[in-house]
Structures are given as C-alpha cells and as structure tokens.
Design a protein around this motif. Structure first.
Motif, PDB file in Angstrom:
ATOM      1  N   ALA A 142      19.720 -71.458  14.033  1.00 49.89           N
ATOM      2  CA  ALA A 142      18.330 -71.436  14.497  1.00 49.89           C
ATOM      3  C   ALA A 142      17.350 -71.020  13.409  1.00 49.89           C
ATOM      4  O   ALA A 142      16.154 -71.323  13.514  1.00 49.89           O
ATOM      5  CB  ALA A 142      18.188 -70.502  15.695  1.00 49.89           C
ATOM      6  N   GLY A 143      17.833 -70.315  12.370  1.00 48.77           N
ATOM      7  CA  GLY A 143      16.897 -69.836  11.364  1.00 48.77           C
ATOM      8  C   GLY A 143      17.277 -70.124   9.932  1.00 48.77           C
ATOM      9  O   GLY A 143      16.610 -69.644   9.017  1.00 48.77           O
ATOM     10  N   ASP A 144      18.327 -70.898   9.720  1.00 47.50           N
ATOM     11  CA  ASP A 144      18.869 -71.075   8.373  1.00 47.50           C
ATOM     12  C   ASP A 144      18.506 -72.446   7.814  1.00 47.50           C
ATOM     13  O   ASP A 144      19.090 -73.466   8.196  1.00 47.50           O
ATOM     14  CB  ASP A 144      20.392 -70.914   8.417  1.00 47.50           C
ATOM     15  N   ASP A 145      17.544 -72.466   6.894  1.00 51.24           N
ATOM     16  CA  ASP A 145      17.163 -73.730   6.256  1.00 51.24           C
ATOM     17  C   ASP A 145      18.340 -74.357   5.516  1.00 51.24           C
ATOM     18  O   ASP A 145      18.482 -75.589   5.500  1.00 51.24           O
ATOM     19  CB  ASP A 145      16.033 -73.497   5.239  1.00 51.24           C
ATOM     20  N   PHE A 146      19.151 -73.518   4.880  1.00 52.37           N
ATOM     21  CA  PHE A 146      20.232 -74.051   4.036  1.00 52.37           C
ATOM     22  C   PHE A 146      21.226 -74.868   4.852  1.00 52.37           C
ATOM     23  O   PHE A 146      21.630 -75.964   4.449  1.00 52.37           O
ATOM     24  CB  PHE A 146      20.939 -72.910   3.309  1.00 52.37           C
ATOM     25  N   ARG A 147      21.623 -74.367   6.013  1.00 55.85           N
ATOM     26  CA  ARG A 147      22.557 -75.114   6.860  1.00 55.85           C
ATOM     27  C   ARG A 147      21.951 -76.455   7.282  1.00 55.85           C
ATOM     28  O   ARG A 147      22.627 -77.484   7.280  1.00 55.85           O
ATOM     29  CB  ARG A 147      22.917 -74.300   8.102  1.00 55.85           C
ATOM     30  N   LEU A 148      20.687 -76.422   7.658  1.00 57.83           N
ATOM     31  CA  LEU A 148      20.019 -77.663   8.065  1.00 57.83           C
ATOM     32  C   LEU A 148      19.999 -78.667   6.916  1.00 57.83           C
ATOM     33  O   LEU A 148      20.308 -79.856   7.103  1.00 57.83           O
ATOM     34  CB  LEU A 148      18.596 -77.355   8.522  1.00 57.83           C
ATOM     35  N   LEU A 149      19.635 -78.203   5.723  1.00 54.89           N
ATOM     36  CA  LEU A 149      19.512 -79.106   4.582  1.00 54.89           C
ATOM     37  C   LEU A 149      20.878 -79.607   4.118  1.00 54.89           C
ATOM     38  O   LEU A 149      21.007 -80.747   3.650  1.00 54.89           O
ATOM     39  CB  LEU A 149      18.756 -78.418   3.449  1.00 54.89           C
ATOM     40  N   GLN A 150      21.901 -78.778   4.229  1.00 58.28           N
ATOM     41  CA  GLN A 150      23.263 -79.247   3.941  1.00 58.28           C
ATOM     42  C   GLN A 150      23.657 -80.374   4.898  1.00 58.28           C
ATOM     43  O   GLN A 150      24.226 -81.386   4.486  1.00 58.28           O
ATOM     44  CB  GLN A 150      24.259 -78.094   4.078  1.00 58.28           C
ATOM     45  N   ASP A 151      23.357 -80.177   6.177  1.00 55.52           N
ATOM     46  CA  ASP A 151      23.671 -81.206   7.172  1.00 55.52           C
ATOM     47  C   ASP A 151      22.862 -82.476   6.907  1.00 55.52           C
ATOM     48  O   ASP A 151      23.358 -83.594   7.112  1.00 55.52           O
ATOM     49  CB  ASP A 151      23.387 -80.691   8.581  1.00 55.52           C
ATOM     50  N   LEU A 152      21.631 -82.317   6.455  1.00 57.56           N
ATOM     51  CA  LEU A 152      20.809 -83.475   6.117  1.00 57.56           C
ATOM     52  C   LEU A 152      21.433 -84.255   4.969  1.00 57.56           C
ATOM     53  O   LEU A 152      21.559 -85.490   5.035  1.00 57.56           O
ATOM     54  CB  LEU A 152      19.399 -83.013   5.748  1.00 57.56           C
ATOM     55  N   ALA A 153      21.826 -83.567   3.903  1.00 54.89           N
ATOM     56  CA  ALA A 153      22.443 -84.242   2.757  1.00 54.89           C
ATOM     57  C   ALA A 153      23.726 -84.967   3.168  1.00 54.89           C
ATOM     58  O   ALA A 153      24.018 -86.062   2.683  1.00 54.89           O
ATOM     59  CB  ALA A 153      22.726 -83.237   1.649  1.00 54.89           C
ATOM     60  N   ALA A 154      24.489 -84.364   4.098  1.00 54.38           N
ATOM     61  CA  ALA A 154      25.736 -84.979   4.545  1.00 54.38           C
ATOM     62  C   ALA A 154      25.490 -86.277   5.302  1.00 54.38           C
ATOM     63  O   ALA A 154      26.383 -87.126   5.391  1.00 54.38           O
ATOM     64  CB  ALA A 154      26.512 -83.999   5.425  1.00 54.38           C
ATOM     65  N   ARG A 155      24.301 -86.437   5.861  1.00 49.98           N
ATOM     66  CA  ARG A 155      23.962 -87.665   6.585  1.00 49.98           C
ATOM     67  C   ARG A 155      23.595 -88.823   5.659  1.00 49.98           C
ATOM     68  O   ARG A 155      23.401 -89.943   6.122  1.00 49.98           O
ATOM     69  CB  ARG A 155      22.794 -87.406   7.542  1.00 49.98           C
ATOM     70  N   LEU A 156      23.467 -88.517   4.369  1.00 47.77           N
ATOM     71  CA  LEU A 156      23.027 -89.532   3.414  1.00 47.77           C
ATOM     72  C   LEU A 156      24.031 -89.682   2.270  1.00 47.77           C
ATOM     73  O   LEU A 156      23.678 -89.532   1.096  1.00 47.77           O
ATOM     74  CB  LEU A 156      21.646 -89.155   2.861  1.00 47.77           C
ATOM     75  N   PRO A 157      25.296 -89.958   2.575  1.00 47.47           N
ATOM     76  CA  PRO A 157      26.325 -90.014   1.523  1.00 47.47           C
ATOM     77  C   PRO A 157      26.053 -91.081   0.476  1.00 47.47           C
ATOM     78  O   PRO A 157      26.421 -90.919  -0.692  1.00 47.47           O
ATOM     79  CB  PRO A 157      27.619 -90.298   2.300  1.00 47.47           C
ATOM     80  N   ALA A 158      25.395 -92.171   0.851  1.00 48.43           N
ATOM     81  CA  ALA A 158      25.129 -93.246  -0.106  1.00 48.43           C
ATOM     82  C   ALA A 158      24.127 -92.827  -1.166  1.00 48.43           C
ATOM     83  O   ALA A 158      24.047 -93.454  -2.232  1.00 48.43           O
ATOM     84  CB  ALA A 158      24.623 -94.492   0.632  1.00 48.43           C
ATOM     85  N   CYS A 159      23.354 -91.773  -0.885  1.00 50.22           N
ATOM     86  CA  CYS A 159      22.318 -91.304  -1.824  1.00 50.22           C
ATOM     87  C   CYS A 159      22.711 -89.993  -2.495  1.00 50.22           C
ATOM     88  O   CYS A 159      21.855 -89.311  -3.055  1.00 50.22           O
ATOM     89  CB  CYS A 159      20.993 -91.126  -1.086  1.00 50.22           C
ATOM     90  N   ARG A 160      23.986 -89.651  -2.434  1.00 51.90           N
ATOM     91  CA  ARG A 160      24.428 -88.336  -2.883  1.00 51.90           C
ATOM     92  C   ARG A 160      24.029 -88.030  -4.323  1.00 51.90           C
ATOM     93  O   ARG A 160      23.718 -86.891  -4.660  1.00 51.90           O
ATOM     94  CB  ARG A 160      25.956 -88.254  -2.731  1.00 51.90           C
ATOM     95  N   ASP A 161      24.031 -89.054  -5.184  1.00 49.34           N
ATOM     96  CA  ASP A 161      23.723 -88.808  -6.591  1.00 49.34           C
ATOM     97  C   ASP A 161      22.238 -88.539  -6.832  1.00 49.34           C
ATOM     98  O   ASP A 161      21.853 -88.127  -7.933  1.00 49.34           O
ATOM     99  CB  ASP A 161      24.182 -89.984  -7.451  1.00 49.34           C
ATOM    100  N   ARG A 162      21.388 -88.754  -5.831  1.00 48.52           N
ATOM    101  CA  ARG A 162      19.949 -88.519  -5.992  1.00 48.52           C
ATOM    102  C   ARG A 162      19.436 -87.382  -5.106  1.00 48.52           C
ATOM    103  O   ARG A 162      18.229 -87.182  -4.997  1.00 48.52           O
ATOM    104  CB  ARG A 162      19.171 -89.802  -5.688  1.00 48.52           C
ATOM    105  N   ILE A 163      20.350 -86.645  -4.495  1.00 38.73           N
ATOM    106  CA  ILE A 163      19.958 -85.521  -3.646  1.00 38.73           C
ATOM    107  C   ILE A 163      20.599 -84.250  -4.180  1.00 38.73           C
ATOM    108  O   ILE A 163      21.798 -84.210  -4.441  1.00 38.73           O
ATOM    109  CB  ILE A 163      20.392 -85.734  -2.183  1.00 38.73           C
ATOM    110  N   ARG A 164      19.777 -83.227  -4.374  1.00 43.76           N
ATOM    111  CA  ARG A 164      20.270 -81.917  -4.773  1.00 43.76           C
ATOM    112  C   ARG A 164      19.714 -80.878  -3.796  1.00 43.76           C
ATOM    113  O   ARG A 164      18.560 -80.973  -3.379  1.00 43.76           O
ATOM    114  CB  ARG A 164      19.831 -81.565  -6.196  1.00 43.76           C
ATOM    115  N   CYS A 165      20.547 -79.917  -3.438  1.00 39.04           N
ATOM    116  CA  CYS A 165      20.121 -78.843  -2.535  1.00 39.04           C
ATOM    117  C   CYS A 165      20.275 -77.503  -3.233  1.00 39.04           C
ATOM    118  O   CYS A 165      21.351 -77.194  -3.752  1.00 39.04           O
ATOM    119  CB  CYS A 165      20.950 -78.872  -1.254  1.00 39.04           C
TER     120      CYS A 165
END
Length: 250
Positions: free
Chosen positions: A113-136
């Motif tokens: 409910a309050g953790d940006d990092f978990r949300l952003l990790q889950d977001l990156a996992a939804r975009l595996p085809a763009c993994r080389d252009r996403i950094r968290c």
C-alpha cells in the motif's frame, strides 16, 4: 471547527505552497506564514555506480508512481493501476526516440500500500520486451542521492511531492500527478499555472499523459529557463523561515 480552534491557538503556521496558504487565510487564520519546502534547498549527491547497480542511461525520462495514486486513478484496484502504468510506460518508450525510462521510488517500506519500489518492480516485470531500456532505482539510496539521479533526467513525472520537488529544484521540467491541493499550490508557485498538473481522471487515457510528457520534453527550453529563474527564489524563501522562526520565538 475543532481543528481551526487548535490552529488559531498556535503561535505560527508555516505553509509551503500558496493553495494551502490561501485556504487557511480564508478561514480567518492570521498566524499563517508563507515559506518554501526545505527540499528545494537540499543539495544533490550523485551515488556511485555500485550503489545503483547499473550505469545510468543518458538523459532518461524519469517516472515516479505510487500505490497511493491507485486510490484516485483506479478506484484502489492495484491490478488495474499497474495496467494503466504499463500503458503509460509503453507509450513513452515507443514515442521517445530511443530514450530509456528511469523508474524512481521515493517512498518505500510499509507493504504494497505504501511502497513505490514494489510497484515499480512489478511495472518493469510487465514490460519484459523493453527490459534493456528500463532501469529502476534501488530503495537504498538516500534522499540526496535520489535527487542526484533525478537531476540527470531530461524530464520527470511524479506522484510523490518530494520526488517532484527534487526534479523541479534541479531544473528538470516536471509533470505532477496531482491528487491533493499541495500539488496545485506547488505548481502555481513554480510555473505560475496548473498546466503541468495531471488530474486523476486523465489516467483513463494514459496515452494522453504520455503525449503531455513528450510535449514537455520537446519544449523543455522555456521551462528550464523558468526554473532557473524561480528556484533560487524558492530556496531563499525556504531559508527565510529560519530567521522568522527565531524572531517569533523571541
């Protein structure tokens, strides 16, 4: 009424943006003083590469998204909120001419409910085809280090107030994902308008948000000039709170 009676009994209230200031004064409080958020004056410190765990891409698009915003933009549905965030990220990656996307957590811990990092990790996992252009960014950076990384962005969009202040005070053109009065007041003070506030209803069409951020990237020059002019004034206003407090305390 109970809260205003309490506030009226205080010696002073220091308010960091104009919308809240106007509201409190409109309720008849005379003990209200304008300042700026101290974060405008916080020095940035760029972290070492080993602290990041990756090489920082050149002039990325910075993005801060929070679980809290799901309440306003997706009716509290985390899965639906992640889908909207993914749609925004995909559009930015497709239309930004090869730029990387830097995901910036600013509030961490406290569960989903309050953790940006978990949300952003889950977001990156939804975009595996763009993994080389996403950094968290890792959740272990200090506030100054996070600001140092945000300062390297070409543009920034954020939900957390202090993430947007880190960008604005570093001269980075910034959109605010607004869901409270403080975002409106902050934007009014910095930009002189609310043109760079994104309302929660705009998330029904994430592609329109991407278009606004890409337009800000394209027209960054005048915005950067505005920030160079305004930010020193806000930093001075933050420091001016100290002498005022000293005088009030006698």
């Amino acid at each position: 009424r109970t809260m205003f009676r309490h506030l009226a009994g205080l010696r002073a209230i220091f308010v960091r943006e104009s919308a809240s200031l106007d509201y409190l004064r409109g309720q008849g409080l005379a003990n209200v003083f304008a300042m700026a958020d101290p974060a405008f004056a916080m020095p940035a410190r760029e972290p070492a590469r080993e602290r990041l765990g990756f090489a920082l891409p050149p002039e990325p698009i910075g993005l801060n998204l929070s679980p809290l915003l799901a309440r306003f933009a997706a009716g509290g549905d985390r899965g639906r909120w992640l889908g909207l965030c993914a749609a925004l990220a995909e559009r930015l990656l497709a239309k930004s001419g090869g730029r990387s996307l830097l995901l910036v957590p600013h509030v961490t811990g406290g569960g989903d409910a309050g953790d940006d990092f978990r949300l952003l990790q889950d977001l990156a996992a939804r975009l595996p085809a763009c993994r080389d252009r996403i950094r968290c960014l890792p959740p272990t950076l200090s506030a100054a280090e996070t600001k140092g990384v945000i300062a390297r962005c070409a543009v920034f969009a954020g939900a957390r107030t202090h993430a947007t202040i880190a960008a604005l005070s570093s001269g980075v053109p910034t959109l605010s994902f607004a869901y409270s009065v403080k975002a409106y007041g902050l934007n009014q003070d910095v930009y002189g308008s609310r043109d760079y506030c994104v309302e929660p209803e705009a998330w029904w069409a994430p592609e329109s948000i991407a278009a606004r951020l890409l337009a800000l990237l394209e027209g960054a020059g005048p915005v950067r000039r505005r920030l160079r002019q305004v930010v020193p004034e806000l930093q001075a206003r933050a420091y001016a709170a100290g002498p005022l407090l000293r005088r009030l305390l006698g």
